[in-house]
Motif scaffolding. Structure first.
Motif, mmCIF file in Angstrom:
data_model
loop_
_atom_site.group_PDB
_atom_site.id
_atom_site.type_symbol
_atom_site.label_atom_id
_atom_site.label_comp_id
_atom_site.label_asym_id
_atom_site.label_seq_id
_atom_site.Cartn_x
_atom_site.Cartn_y
_atom_site.Cartn_z
ATOM 1 N N SER A 278 0.835 -1.205 0.000
ATOM 2 C CA SER A 278 0.000 0.000 0.000
ATOM 3 C C SER A 278 0.868 1.253 0.000
ATOM 4 O O SER A 278 0.587 2.224 -0.722
ATOM 5 N N GLY A 279 1.938 1.218 0.814
ATOM 6 C CA GLY A 279 2.835 2.367 0.847
ATOM 7 C C GLY A 279 3.500 2.602 -0.494
ATOM 8 O O GLY A 279 3.620 3.750 -0.944
ATOM 9 N N ALA A 280 3.955 1.524 -1.150
ATOM 10 C CA ALA A 280 4.588 1.664 -2.455
ATOM 11 C C ALA A 280 3.621 2.254 -3.476
ATOM 12 O O ALA A 280 4.021 3.038 -4.344
ATOM 13 N N THR A 281 2.338 1.894 -3.378
ATOM 14 C CA THR A 281 1.337 2.422 -4.296
ATOM 15 C C THR A 281 1.181 3.933 -4.134
ATOM 16 O O THR A 281 1.198 4.682 -5.117
ATOM 17 N N VAL A 282 1.052 4.390 -2.888
ATOM 18 C CA VAL A 282 0.889 5.829 -2.639
ATOM 19 C C VAL A 282 2.185 6.577 -2.967
ATOM 20 O O VAL A 282 2.155 7.690 -3.496
ATOM 21 N N ILE A 283 3.324 5.978 -2.657
ATOM 22 C CA ILE A 283 4.602 6.598 -2.999
ATOM 23 C C ILE A 283 4.729 6.767 -4.504
ATOM 24 O O ILE A 283 5.187 7.807 -4.994
ATOM 25 N N ALA A 284 4.326 5.737 -5.263
ATOM 26 C CA ALA A 284 4.395 5.825 -6.716
ATOM 27 C C ALA A 284 3.515 6.959 -7.235
ATOM 28 O O ALA A 284 3.922 7.729 -8.112
ATOM 29 N N ILE A 285 2.302 7.073 -6.703
ATOM 30 C CA ILE A 285 1.407 8.152 -7.130
ATOM 31 C C ILE A 285 2.027 9.510 -6.809
ATOM 32 O O ILE A 285 2.051 10.419 -7.650
ATOM 33 N N SER A 286 2.573 9.660 -5.611
ATOM 34 C CA SER A 286 3.158 10.938 -5.190
ATOM 35 C C SER A 286 4.387 11.289 -6.017
ATOM 36 O O SER A 286 4.536 12.432 -6.483
ATOM 37 N N ALA A 287 5.296 10.315 -6.194
ATOM 38 C CA ALA A 287 6.542 10.589 -6.905
ATOM 39 C C ALA A 287 6.294 10.926 -8.370
ATOM 40 O O ALA A 287 6.897 11.858 -8.920
ATOM 41 N N LEU B 106 -1.114 6.846 -13.022
ATOM 42 C CA LEU B 106 -2.145 7.662 -12.390
ATOM 43 C C LEU B 106 -1.523 8.884 -11.731
ATOM 44 O O LEU B 106 -2.062 10.003 -11.827
ATOM 45 N N GLY B 107 -0.385 8.692 -11.064
ATOM 46 C CA GLY B 107 0.296 9.819 -10.450
ATOM 47 C C GLY B 107 0.699 10.864 -11.469
ATOM 48 O O GLY B 107 0.493 12.071 -11.263
ATOM 49 N N GLN B 108 1.272 10.428 -12.591
ATOM 50 C CA GLN B 108 1.690 11.383 -13.618
ATOM 51 C C GLN B 108 0.482 12.097 -14.218
ATOM 52 O O GLN B 108 0.524 13.297 -14.483
ATOM 53 N N THR B 109 -0.608 11.353 -14.415
ATOM 54 C CA THR B 109 -1.831 11.963 -14.926
ATOM 55 C C THR B 109 -2.332 13.046 -13.988
ATOM 56 O O THR B 109 -2.654 14.168 -14.401
ATOM 57 N N LEU B 110 -2.406 12.731 -12.694
ATOM 58 C CA LEU B 110 -2.897 13.692 -11.716
ATOM 59 C C LEU B 110 -1.936 14.863 -11.557
ATOM 60 O O LEU B 110 -2.371 16.007 -11.349
ATOM 61 N N GLY B 111 -0.633 14.591 -11.645
ATOM 62 C CA GLY B 111 0.340 15.677 -11.526
ATOM 63 C C GLY B 111 0.163 16.723 -12.607
ATOM 64 O O GLY B 111 0.109 17.929 -12.330
ATOM 65 N N VAL B 112 0.055 16.278 -13.869
ATOM 66 C CA VAL B 112 -0.146 17.214 -14.978
ATOM 67 C C VAL B 112 -1.498 17.909 -14.851
ATOM 68 O O VAL B 112 -1.625 19.120 -15.079
ATOM 69 N N ALA B 113 -2.540 17.144 -14.476
ATOM 70 C CA ALA B 113 -3.877 17.721 -14.376
ATOM 71 C C ALA B 113 -3.947 18.783 -13.276
ATOM 72 O O ALA B 113 -4.434 19.899 -13.498
ATOM 73 N N VAL B 114 -3.461 18.452 -12.085
ATOM 74 C CA VAL B 114 -3.569 19.375 -10.949
ATOM 75 C C VAL B 114 -2.674 20.594 -11.148
ATOM 76 O O VAL B 114 -3.115 21.743 -10.985
ATOM 77 N N ILE B 115 -1.409 20.365 -11.514
ATOM 78 C CA ILE B 115 -0.477 21.487 -11.665
ATOM 79 C C ILE B 115 -0.896 22.371 -12.833
ATOM 80 O O ILE B 115 -0.833 23.609 -12.748
ATOM 81 N N GLY B 116 -1.348 21.757 -13.925
ATOM 82 C CA GLY B 116 -1.824 22.553 -15.053
ATOM 83 C C GLY B 116 -3.048 23.377 -14.695
ATOM 84 O O GLY B 116 -3.176 24.535 -15.106
ATOM 85 N N ALA B 117 -3.964 22.790 -13.912
ATOM 86 C CA ALA B 117 -5.165 23.522 -13.498
ATOM 87 C C ALA B 117 -4.804 24.683 -12.573
ATOM 88 O O ALA B 117 -5.357 25.789 -12.692
#
Length: 481
Positions: free
Chosen positions: A265-274, A401-412
């Protein structure tokens, strides 16, 4: 899979790394081309976001399906299909007449990409059975990301300045063809002894969750809360549906029992964050270097080398540290370096001077170079080899998913901050909240890296693996090998 000679194992690793190279090279090179594409295709900030996120969104939605399908019908077969579709999608992207067509062709390209990385990781996991040897192989796998980071901006900048952004997609064709021929000759087939049934409802819920959430985030600055609220509600409905429906299936698309393991679970959240930090970092850096500083694509690519070279150098070192001392130290280094890098931009305006900009890029490169190997090793080593395909697919899905959210959130955030102000003058101020978000991602990597790799966390991983390895669970789940 039959036991292979050391030489054959290294060759299989090299072939699998070629697939990662074309997928990663495509992303990094395309980031350098964004301003050129913006001018030629008359694209808005949200249009640029969709150019990146259409690919990563489809990739994230289909990775788990690709992993389980490969375990069911044969990893080599799915890997070959992925190479063909990815190459065909790349060719179509190079011929796209407008932004809408490019986004559609990027989605086709992503369908092929979804059949490459998780399947390649599953092949590697089943080829390198010794834990230390597997950790070193994963370190090499992570180093390929560094190679693509180093080569992508330079190759992309050179092609954009000399030929045009469409040439970026041509690079995938010879590499993809070479990987295809070598796979046919040298990669052995492996599959599950018992077929795992598809989960169409789970797959549709995953697509609905990722697509509606991404649309709501990207379009919120322009469309407004009233327009995106139904999509946010759909994302919530899909998430609840997954949590309720998947545990009821004997053979789910997402085996939620995996998440009883704290390291997994930690690796999953870390991957999304990184990877959210990576996506946001590249998006902001590319637009700043070219649209604010006025650099051409090649010189913007050269400015990214201080980030790319440390990624390349630190990835194999991280793999060796994971093999000898476990994932905690590499994740601590990664979290600290990524956090400090983002704080330099958020609090001290690192982009305003060359020395601080250089330092920010170096620190981020070090951090991201250390983060990949412990994510992958934790995701697959805490699970039975029978579950390697699905576990690797979940880890890869988290990255995309992390990369998708990173571009979406930072771009917004950037689009909302710039508003109607002159772009060049408003960029630095408008991007500051985005840098603080990236700093929070670094803190998450650090905190979870320390917390999920302690003695208690390892015990949860052992108990989870024992449950998944029990005969009744294997029979019910049709586990892949």
């Amino acid at each position: 899979m039959p036991e292979l000679s050391p030489r054959r194992r290294r060759l299989v690793l090299a072939i699998c790394c070629m697939s990662l190279l074309i997928v990663s090279l495509d992303v990094t090179a395309l980031n350098v081309a964004l301003p050129s594409m913006q001018r030629e295709l008359d694209a808005s900030t949200s249009g640029l976001q969709w150019t990146i996120d259409a690919y990563t969104l489809v990739l994230a939605s289909l990775l788990m399906l690709a992993g389980s399908t490969a375990d069911r019908i044969g990893r080599k077969r799915v890997f070959l299909a992925g190479l063909v579709v990815f190459a065909a999608g790349s060719l179509l992207c190079s011929l796209a007449p407008n932004l809408d067509a490019l986004i559609a062709f990027r989605m086709i390209q992503a369908v092929g990409g979804s059949m490459l990385n998780p399947v390649a990781m599953s092949i590697i996991t089943n080829t390198f059975t010794d834990p230390r040897e597997r950790a070193r192989a994963i370190g090499v796998w992570g180093a390929v990301v560094g190679i693509s980071m180093a080569a992508g901006p330079l190759v992309g900048g050179l092609l954009v300045d000399s030929v045009g952004w469409r040439a970026i997609f041509w690079v995938n064709l010879p590499v993809g063809l070479t990987a295809l021929l070598l796979t046919l000759r040298f990669v052995p087939e492996s599959r599950a002894p018992r077929a795992r049934r598809p989960d169409p409802v789970g797959q549709l819920l995953v697509i609905a969750l990722f697509a509606s959430l991404t649309y709501a985030i990207i379009e919120a600055p322009d469309a407004g809360p009233g327009t995106v609220a139904p999509f946010a509600a759909l994302a919530l409905f899909a998430l609840v549906g997954l949590l309720v429906y998947e545990p009821r299936r004997a053979e789910p698309l997402i085996d939620l029992r995996f998440f009883r393991s704290a390291p997994f679970s930690g690796a999953t959240v870390i991957a999304i964050s990184a990877f959210a930090a990576l996506g946001g970092f590249l998006f902001l850096s590319t637009l700043y270097l070219q649209n604010v500083r006025g650099l051409d694509a090649l010189h913007a690519g050269l400015w990214m080398l201080p980030m790319a070279v440390p990624m390349f150098l630190c990835a194999p070192l991280s793999g060796r540290l994971v093999g000898s001392r476990g994932p905690r130290l590499p994740l601590a280094i990664a979290g600290c370096a990524m956090t400090v890098s983002a704080v330099l931009f958020a609090a001290f305006g690192a982009e305003r001077s060359d020395p601080t900009l250089f330092a920010g890029y170096v620190l981020f490169g070090i951090g991201f170079g250390f983060v990949n190997a412990p994510i992958t090793n934790t995701a697959v080593s805490g699970m039975p080899r029978a579950q390697a395909g699905v576990a690797a697919a979940v880890a890869s899905t988290s990255r995309q998913l992390g990369q998708t959210l990173g571009v979406a959130v930072i771009g917004a955030v950037l689009a909302a901050g710039v508003g109607s102000s002159p772009y060049r003058h408003a960029f630095v101020t408008a991007s500051r909240p985005g840098w603080w978000i990236l700093a929070a991602c670094g803190v998450a990597v650090l905190a979870l890296g320390l917390f999920t790799n302690g003695r208690w966390a390892r015990r949860t991983a052992e108990r989870t693996a024992q449950r998944l390895e029990s005969p009744e669970v294997r029979e019910a789940a049709g586990a892949a090998v």
